[in-house]
Enzyme design. Structure first.
Site, PDB file in Angstrom:
ATOM      1  N   GLY A 265       9.681  17.277  65.458  1.00  0.00           N
ATOM      2  CA  GLY A 265       9.144  16.284  66.373  1.00  0.00           C
ATOM      3  C   GLY A 265       8.292  15.243  65.692  1.00  0.00           C
ATOM      4  N   HIS A 266       7.254  14.795  66.397  1.00  0.00           N
ATOM      5  CA  HIS A 266       6.440  13.655  65.968  1.00  0.00           C
ATOM      6  C   HIS A 266       5.696  13.938  64.664  1.00  0.00           C
ATOM      7  CE1 HIS A 266       4.480   9.845  66.772  1.00  0.00           C
ATOM      8  NE2 HIS A 266       3.278  10.391  66.697  1.00  0.00           N
ATOM      9  N   PHE A 267       5.161  15.145  64.540  1.00  0.00           N
ATOM     10  CA  PHE A 267       4.427  15.533  63.333  1.00  0.00           C
ATOM     11  C   PHE A 267       5.282  16.487  62.502  1.00  0.00           C
ATOM     12  CE2 PHE A 267       0.755  14.239  66.004  1.00  0.00           C
ATOM     13  CZ  PHE A 267       0.177  13.321  65.129  1.00  0.00           C
TER      14      PHE A 267
END
Length: 289
Positions: A265-267
Site C-alpha cells: 500500500g501507501h507505505f
C-alpha cells in the site's frame, strides 16, 4: 557492517530542522523526503541499508517529526516554503548534487527542488510519490479537492477525519497482504505528533495548499521530458491514495523509467523493505555510475 545513523538538528532560517544522516560524507548523496503524516522515521530501516554506498540524508519537514512546529503566524506552511527549508538545509550541509527518494508530500517538495536546479538532481526514486493526475484515487481525493475548492465546516470535517488514529493506521495497513509485517509503532508515533496542540491547523493549511502541486505538474512533465533524469518507481500497487496508474504515468515523459508495482500500500517500505532496497541499490549503481 551496518552503518551508524546520526540524528542531528540544523538551524535553517531560524528554525530547527531535524535530520537523519549516515554514510561517507564524500559518497554520492541520496536525499530521502517523507510524506504525510509521518517523518524521517519512515526511513529508519532504509537509511542503514543504503549508507554503505551513499551519504544518506533524511530531514523532517517543518511541522513534522522532530523539526520545529511554529504556528501559522510564524510560518506559511506551503509546499514552496517547505522546499525553501529543505534547500536551505542541503546548502548548509554542502550538498550540491543528489539523488532523490520521494514519497507522498516528499514528491512535490522534490519536484520543486528539481525545477529550481535541474542540474543538481542525479536520479529519482519515487515510492508512491505522485506527479500525474492519473495517480489520484477516488474517493480520497474527492474529499481533499472538495475542501480545497470550498473550505468550510462541511468540507473540513472529512479532512479532520484524515488526522485521526483510524485514518493514520489505515494509511499503513490498507492494501498490505500481511498487515502483521507493519509495526503499530508507525501509527502510534505519527499520531502522537499529529495530536500536538495546533498541528491540526498546520495540516489543514497544507491540505489547502495541495492544488499548487497539481498546478505544477505540466512544468514537472517538461522537466522529465527535457532532462530524461533516471527514474525508478517502486510503488505500492494497492495504494488507495496514489494508485498504480500514477506509477505507470512516468513512462509518458520518461520512456526509460523503471517501474515496479509491489503488492503493498501507501507505505510500501514497511512490508517490502528488502525488495525496495534491492531495486534502489541496483538502480542507483547504474544511474550514478
Amino acid at each position: 557492517m551496518v552503518s551508524a545513523v546520526h540524528h542531528r538538528t540544523a538551524v535553517v532560517d531560524g528554525l530547527d530542522v531535524f535530520y537523519r544522516e549516515a554514510g561517507d560524507p564524500q559518497a554520492p548523496v541520496v536525499v530521502l523526503l517523507h510524506g504525510f503524516p509521518t517523518s524521517s522515521h519512515m526511513f529508519r530501516n532504509l537509511i542503514p541499508a543504503l549508507a554503505d554506498r551513499y551519504r544518506v540524508i533524511a530531514p523532517d519537514h517543518i511541522g513534522f517529526g522532530q523539526s520545529a512546529m511554529p504556528g501559522l503566524d510564524r510560518f506559511p506552511y506551503t509546499f514552496d516554503a517547505l522546499t525553501d527549508v529543505t534547500a536551505g538545509l542541503l546548502a548548509q550541509l554542502g550538498v550540491d548534487r543528489f539523488a532523490l527518494y520521494v514519497q507522498d508530500y516528499g514528491a512535490p517538495i522534490g519536484w520543486r527542488l528539481a525545477l529550481r536546479n535541474p542540474e543538481r538532481v542525479t536520479a529519482i526514486v519515487t515510492q508512491n510519490g505522485n506527479a500525474y493526475e492519473e495517480g489520484f484515487v477516488k474517493p480520497f481525493w474527492d474529499g481533499v479537492f472538495a475542501y480545497t475548492d470550498a473550505p468550510g465546516p462541511e468540507t473540513e470535517a472529512a479532512m479532520r477525519g484524515a488526522l485521526t488514529l483510524e485514518s493514520t493506521r489505515w494509511q499503513y495497513v490498507n492494501g498490505v497482504a500481511d498487515p502483521s509485517l507493519v509495526s503499530p509503532d508507525n501509527w502510534v508515533h505519527d499520531q502522537a505528533l499529529l495530536d500536538r496542540p495546533g498541528n491540526d491547523e498546520i495540516q489543514l493549511k497544507l491540505f489547502r495548499d495541495y492544488p499548487t502541486n497539481v498546478d505544477l505538474y505540466p512544468q514537472v512533465h517538461r522537466y522529465f521530458a527535457d532532462s530524461q533524469v533516471p527514474l525508478l518507481a517502486v510503488w505500492g500497487a494497492n495504494d488507495e491514495i496514489f494508485g498504480p496508474d500514477g506509477a505507470r504515468a512516468f513512462a509518458q515523459d520518461l520512456p526509460d523509467a523503471e517501474i515496479h508495482l509491489l503488492d503493498s500500500g501507501h507505505f510500501a517500505l514497511e512490508s517490502h523493505l528488502a525488495a525496495i532496497t534491492e531495486h534502489i541499490r541496483d538502480f542507483l549503481a547504474r544511474a550514478l555510475a
